[in-house]
Design an enzyme around this catalytic site. Structure first.
Site, PDB file in Angstrom:
ATOM      1  N   SER A  56      16.498  42.979 -82.559  1.00  0.00           N
ATOM      2  CA  SER A  56      16.833  43.066 -83.841  1.00  0.00           C
ATOM      3  C   SER A  56      18.250  43.584 -84.152  1.00  0.00           C
ATOM      4  O   SER A  56      18.664  43.371 -85.232  1.00  0.00           O
ATOM      5  CB  SER A  56      15.888  44.454 -84.229  1.00  0.00           C
ATOM      6  OG  SER A  56      16.101  45.665 -83.544  1.00  0.00           O
ATOM      7  N   GLY A  93      12.167  42.982 -82.196  1.00  0.00           N
ATOM      8  CA  GLY A  93      11.030  43.659 -81.209  1.00  0.00           C
ATOM      9  C   GLY A  93      11.057  42.901 -79.960  1.00  0.00           C
ATOM     10  O   GLY A  93      10.087  43.088 -79.091  1.00  0.00           O
ATOM     11  N   ASN A 121      14.691  47.170 -75.952  1.00  0.00           N
ATOM     12  CA  ASN A 121      13.178  47.273 -76.085  1.00  0.00           C
ATOM     13  C   ASN A 121      12.525  47.754 -74.983  1.00  0.00           C
ATOM     14  O   ASN A 121      11.466  48.472 -75.032  1.00  0.00           O
ATOM     15  CB  ASN A 121      12.758  46.289 -76.988  1.00  0.00           C
ATOM     16  CG  ASN A 121      13.089  46.019 -78.281  1.00  0.00           C
ATOM     17  OD1 ASN A 121      13.343  47.036 -78.910  1.00  0.00           O
ATOM     18  ND2 ASN A 121      13.354  44.876 -78.912  1.00  0.00           N
TER      19      ASN A 121
END
Length: 228
Positions: A56, A93, A121
């Site tokens: 992201s 994500g 992440n």
């Protein structure tokens, strides 16, 4: 550089509230790949390609994509008269495992420069560090194997100590280790002077604002300018 102490509490609270932001990539994968593929097809025959491959942060979550650091890179290249096409391969994500699984889609055309921004992440989810490192190595291996002349830049990342200080420290060391092993350029910390600073991040405390992305761009450009 570590996250400023004043920003750690904000980040920890934000991680709890906004964890879901990092687990919605599956629904957007096809759309993101199609858009990126369209961009690739629009590359002119004599243009060189810079592929930003990440999550992201690369995708520019919460702002217009053109205002994220890959878009700002395109603006700088255009202003300098450089004949480059920037491809934004960011997906909100995304983990290193997910990135590895979708990489082939983006390697149908050779990138002259490949900027790898993944792993954040993984750290936020507490994924085993050995898995993150293995996936980063595999991504780089795949690019180097298919396109030996492609220049690779690895964007280093740090995470707040919500998984414990030992995990956070070991996580940050993955990047210099991978960069040394694969002999690629390392940006020590992508979010230098942005991470943990409230006014440079969106209300979630995780994603940079437009002003934050301007600083991230300069962090990247410091290493990218030598290659274009």
């Amino acid at each position: 550089m570590n996250f400023p102490k004043k920003g750690i509490k904000l980040l920890l609270l934000s991680l709890i509230v906004n964890f879901a932001l990092f687990s919605c990539s599956e629904k957007k994968t096809e759309q993101t790949q199609t858009e990126a593929k369209t961009e690739t097809q629009e590359v002119k025959e004599d243009q060189k390609i810079i592929l930003f491959f990440g999550n992201s942060l690369t995708a520019g979550y919460g702002i217009e994509q053109d205002l994220a650091f890959p878009g700002l890179t395109q603006d700088r290249l255009d202003s300098l008269g450089k004949n480059y096409k920037v491809i934004n391969g960011g997906l909100s994500g995304e983990t290193t495992a997910g990135g590895l699984s979708r990489l082939d889609w983006f390697l149908e055309d050779q990138p002259d420069i490949f900027v790898l921004e993944l792993g954040g992440n993984d750290g936020l989810r507490g994924i085993q560090l050995s898995e993150t490192k293995k996936n980063l190595l595999a991504i780089i291996d795949k690019v180097q194997s298919k396109y030996p002349d492609t220049k690779i830049i690895l964007a280093g990342m740090q995470i707040p100590p919500n998984m414990g200080p030992e995990y956070s420290e070991e996580f940050s060391q993955i990047y210099p280790s991978v960069a040394e092993e694969k002999n690629v350029t390392l940006i020590p910390f992508l979010l230098e002077n942005v991470g943990g600073i409230k006014e440079l991040n969106l209300p979630d405390g995780i994603h940079p604002t437009e002003e934050g992305h301007k600083i991230v761009f300069e962090n990247v450009w410091e290493y990218l300018k030598e290659e274009v």
